[in-house]
Design an enzyme around this catalytic site. Structure first.
Site, mmCIF file in Angstrom:
data_model
loop_
_atom_site.group_PDB
_atom_site.id
_atom_site.type_symbol
_atom_site.label_atom_id
_atom_site.label_comp_id
_atom_site.label_asym_id
_atom_site.label_seq_id
_atom_site.Cartn_x
_atom_site.Cartn_y
_atom_site.Cartn_z
ATOM 1 N N ASP A 138 66.051 -34.505 -38.501
ATOM 2 C CA ASP A 138 67.505 -34.352 -38.437
ATOM 3 C C ASP A 138 68.133 -35.507 -39.199
ATOM 4 O O ASP A 138 67.645 -36.640 -39.139
ATOM 5 C CB ASP A 138 67.979 -34.368 -36.983
ATOM 6 N N ASP A 156 69.592 -26.196 -37.963
ATOM 7 C CA ASP A 156 70.362 -26.198 -36.711
ATOM 8 C C ASP A 156 71.730 -25.555 -36.920
ATOM 9 O O ASP A 156 72.208 -24.807 -36.059
ATOM 10 C CB ASP A 156 70.534 -27.629 -36.192
#
Length: 179
Positions: A138, A156
């Site tokens: 991330d 995501d």
């Protein structure tokens, strides 16, 4: 399926959903490659050993690029260093992706196919990370003051937008059927 009926006839929205899924997964992996190698000078392939924290790059008063390795699921739930957890999450996420593909075969409109394609592509992008790195990379960090939303990535985003659109599609279809 009759001899004259093709797969495209039987599953008219499958091509759209799969195309969206491939675009999402490729965009996710390309963005991670760019951030890892181009911005933070880390190895995308072969994967970096361990989970290096390089720091952050402040881009805007509310946005940073960061290196976060999520070994768990959303918001870091179920994070631990056990390799078994990694493979359990790969299996569970793969089952969800398979479920999205089955649902895609039943999609009866472009909106639903597009939405399911977003979820499927996002799942595949994160599965690829988990297999290659042992964690999901991330890098997008939005914040206000000292409050930081948990870091996330393109996959995501695709999963979240796809899920919201699936819910909207359900309300729209039910509303149309009720009138």
């Amino acid at each position: 399926m009759s001899e004259s009926e093709t797969l495209a006839d039987k599953y008219p929205f499958m091509k759209l959903g799969l195309t969206v899924a491939v675009i999402c997964a490729v965009a996710d992996q390309l963005s991670k490659w760019w951030v890892l190698e181009g911005v933070f000078n880390l190895s995308f392939w072969p994967p970096q050993q361990g989970f290096p924290w390089v720091g952050r790059i402040e881009l805007l008063p509310f946005f940073n690029l960061v290196t976060v390795w999520n070994q768990g699921v959303s918001f870091g739930l179920f994070s631990n260093s056990a390799d078994a957890t990694r493979w359990i999450l790969v299996v569970v996420t793969s089952a969800i992706a398979l479920g999205m593909m089955v649902w895609l075969t039943k999609a009866n409109n472009r909106f639903l196919a597009f939405s399911l394609g977003l979820i499927l592509g996002g799942a595949v992008g994160n599965i690829m990370d988990r297999i290659r790195f042992g964690a999901v990379f991330d890098f997008l960090d939005f914040f206000v003051g000292n409050y930081h939303w948990p870091a996330f990535n393109i996959s995501d985003c695709a999963i979240t937008v796809g899920a919201v659109l699936v819910l909207l599609e359900g309300f729209i279809v039910k509303k149309d059927e009720a009138t």
